[in-house]
Design a protein around this motif. Sequence first.
Motif, PDB file in Angstrom:
ATOM      1  N   ASP A  12       0.002   3.747  -9.718  1.00 56.49           N
ATOM      2  CA  ASP A  12       0.218   3.099  -8.418  1.00 56.49           C
ATOM      3  C   ASP A  12       0.344   1.598  -8.636  1.00 56.49           C
ATOM      4  O   ASP A  12      -0.646   0.888  -8.762  1.00 56.49           O
ATOM      5  CB  ASP A  12      -0.951   3.417  -7.473  1.00 56.49           C
ATOM      6  CG  ASP A  12      -0.703   2.870  -6.059  1.00 56.49           C
ATOM      7  OD1 ASP A  12      -1.513   3.164  -5.157  1.00 56.49           O
ATOM      8  OD2 ASP A  12       0.303   2.121  -5.874  1.00 56.49           O
ATOM      9  N   ALA A  13       1.562   1.120  -8.718  1.00 51.00           N
ATOM     10  CA  ALA A  13       1.829  -0.299  -9.006  1.00 51.00           C
ATOM     11  C   ALA A  13       2.387  -0.995  -7.762  1.00 51.00           C
ATOM     12  O   ALA A  13       3.232  -1.888  -7.851  1.00 51.00           O
ATOM     13  CB  ALA A  13       2.806  -0.422 -10.166  1.00 51.00           C
ATOM     14  N   ARG A  14       1.893  -0.575  -6.581  1.00 44.39           N
ATOM     15  CA  ARG A  14       2.419  -1.183  -5.349  1.00 44.39           C
ATOM     16  C   ARG A  14       1.951  -2.630  -5.197  1.00 44.39           C
ATOM     17  O   ARG A  14       2.629  -3.444  -4.576  1.00 44.39           O
ATOM     18  CB  ARG A  14       1.970  -0.353  -4.132  1.00 44.39           C
ATOM     19  CG  ARG A  14       2.701   0.976  -4.005  1.00 44.39           C
ATOM     20  CD  ARG A  14       2.186   1.744  -2.813  1.00 44.39           C
ATOM     21  NE  ARG A  14       0.835   2.268  -3.066  1.00 44.39           N
ATOM     22  CZ  ARG A  14       0.034   2.712  -2.111  1.00 44.39           C
ATOM     23  NH1 ARG A  14       0.427   2.678  -0.843  1.00 44.39           N
ATOM     24  NH2 ARG A  14      -1.178   3.200  -2.411  1.00 44.39           N
ATOM     25  N   THR A  15       0.796  -2.973  -5.781  1.00 46.54           N
ATOM     26  CA  THR A  15       0.323  -4.373  -5.633  1.00 46.54           C
ATOM     27  C   THR A  15       0.475  -5.165  -6.931  1.00 46.54           C
ATOM     28  O   THR A  15       0.713  -6.359  -6.890  1.00 46.54           O
ATOM     29  CB  THR A  15      -1.164  -4.378  -5.207  1.00 46.54           C
ATOM     30  OG1 THR A  15      -1.893  -3.552  -6.116  1.00 46.54           O
ATOM     31  CG2 THR A  15      -1.311  -3.824  -3.792  1.00 46.54           C
ATOM     32  N   ASP A  16       0.290  -4.489  -8.094  1.00 48.63           N
ATOM     33  CA  ASP A  16       0.422  -5.222  -9.369  1.00 48.63           C
ATOM     34  C   ASP A  16       1.482  -4.532 -10.226  1.00 48.63           C
ATOM     35  O   ASP A  16       1.349  -3.341 -10.491  1.00 48.63           O
ATOM     36  CB  ASP A  16      -0.908  -5.218 -10.134  1.00 48.63           C
ATOM     37  CG  ASP A  16      -2.050  -5.803  -9.277  1.00 48.63           C
ATOM     38  OD1 ASP A  16      -3.017  -5.069  -9.017  1.00 48.63           O
ATOM     39  OD2 ASP A  16      -1.877  -6.942  -8.811  1.00 48.63           O
ATOM     40  N   PRO A  17       2.511  -5.266 -10.679  1.00 50.59           N
ATOM     41  CA  PRO A  17       3.587  -4.622 -11.466  1.00 50.59           C
ATOM     42  C   PRO A  17       3.058  -4.048 -12.779  1.00 50.59           C
ATOM     43  O   PRO A  17       2.126  -4.587 -13.371  1.00 50.59           O
ATOM     44  CB  PRO A  17       4.573  -5.765 -11.730  1.00 50.59           C
ATOM     45  CG  PRO A  17       3.857  -7.036 -11.432  1.00 50.59           C
ATOM     46  CD  PRO A  17       2.737  -6.712 -10.492  1.00 50.59           C
ATOM     47  N   VAL A  18       3.649  -2.915 -13.160  1.00 49.94           N
ATOM     48  CA  VAL A  18       3.313  -2.253 -14.433  1.00 49.94           C
ATOM     49  C   VAL A  18       4.622  -1.940 -15.147  1.00 49.94           C
ATOM     50  O   VAL A  18       5.561  -1.429 -14.525  1.00 49.94           O
ATOM     51  CB  VAL A  18       2.542  -0.936 -14.180  1.00 49.94           C
ATOM     52  CG1 VAL A  18       2.379  -0.143 -15.471  1.00 49.94           C
ATOM     53  CG2 VAL A  18       1.184  -1.221 -13.543  1.00 49.94           C
ATOM     54  N   ALA A  19       4.690  -2.270 -16.439  1.00 49.53           N
ATOM     55  CA  ALA A  19       5.916  -2.001 -17.226  1.00 49.53           C
ATOM     56  C   ALA A  19       5.735  -0.691 -17.984  1.00 49.53           C
ATOM     57  O   ALA A  19       4.725  -0.491 -18.677  1.00 49.53           O
ATOM     58  CB  ALA A  19       6.159  -3.141 -18.208  1.00 49.53           C
ATOM     59  N   ILE A  43       4.866   4.307  -9.063  1.00 50.09           N
ATOM     60  CA  ILE A  43       5.076   3.990  -7.650  1.00 50.09           C
ATOM     61  C   ILE A  43       5.023   2.467  -7.501  1.00 50.09           C
ATOM     62  O   ILE A  43       4.054   1.838  -7.935  1.00 50.09           O
ATOM     63  CB  ILE A  43       3.974   4.627  -6.765  1.00 50.09           C
ATOM     64  CG1 ILE A  43       3.902   6.142  -7.013  1.00 50.09           C
ATOM     65  CG2 ILE A  43       4.233   4.325  -5.289  1.00 50.09           C
ATOM     66  CD1 ILE A  43       5.157   6.892  -6.667  1.00 50.09           C
ATOM     67  N   GLY A  44       6.074   1.886  -6.905  1.00 48.09           N
ATOM     68  CA  GLY A  44       6.107   0.444  -6.694  1.00 48.09           C
ATOM     69  C   GLY A  44       6.386   0.128  -5.239  1.00 48.09           C
ATOM     70  O   GLY A  44       6.592   1.044  -4.427  1.00 48.09           O
TER      71      GLY A  44
END
Length: 257
Positions: A12-19, A43-44
């Motif tokens: 769940d990367a809706r608040t902090d980006p994940v590569a 999820i972004g």
Amino acid sequence: MHGLGNDFVVVDARTDPVAIDADRARAIADRHTGIGCDQIILIGPGSDTDVSMRIWNADGSEVAACGNATRCVPVLVGRDVSIRTAAGILHAALEGDGATVDMGKPSFDWNAIPLAYAMDTRALPLAWGELANPVAVNVGNPHVVFFVPDVHAVPLETLGPDIEYDLVFPERINVNIAHVLAPDHLVMRTWERGAGLTRACGTGACATFAAGRLLDLLAPSARLDLPGGSLRLAESGDGHLLMSGPATHVFTGEASL
Ligand SMILES: N[C@H](CCC[C@H](N)C(=O)O)C(=O)O
């Protein structure tokens, strides 16, 4: 999370980006040295939708659709959502112990599957062992569907990879076999592109239902029994595929991978 046993690591990367790239996806999916799953779901935030969703198979290949995971998104978020995917915008609504997803309209154009050259997608003039003349259809990702007398009598674990990697499928292919019990009831199994035999394939169920409708084998609404459980598929008035079924949240944890 999982949909009928088709299991996912959902980030769940809706608040902090994940590569995530192919190597990282493979590391997460590894059932011995990683967390273990059939697909990795990222999820972004959405720009023109509530959220965005990216999908990697266990082999690290990034793909544009995953039906079972699409049902998991509203369960994770806790409400009905619009989802931007590489295949377009999907709408998923909470329902019972899972969700109903409008998976859009199937495409039977040979170059939309895609195939390496023009063929009749109602019945490809091809055979792999006992499996012959499948329907080819794209439901956001590419599928072939074989209707057989008994899905349990087919050596899918050997024929699946032969078909998945056949050069007639430039982007590889998901392989579905099904036998129709009644116009509103069939049994199916799937060899998934990039993941192999799974307990369920949501887009495989969509593809199989669409193929059955094309060949006049199925009613406009049907129950599809997969190894991990049943999904309900229906065709809307404007030809969209509506898929309903469970989506299960197993646990949420912290992991650094
Ligand atoms: N293996 C599929 C992606 C996952 C599809 C399946 N998990 C589903 O629920 O739709 C592909 O490469 O297109």
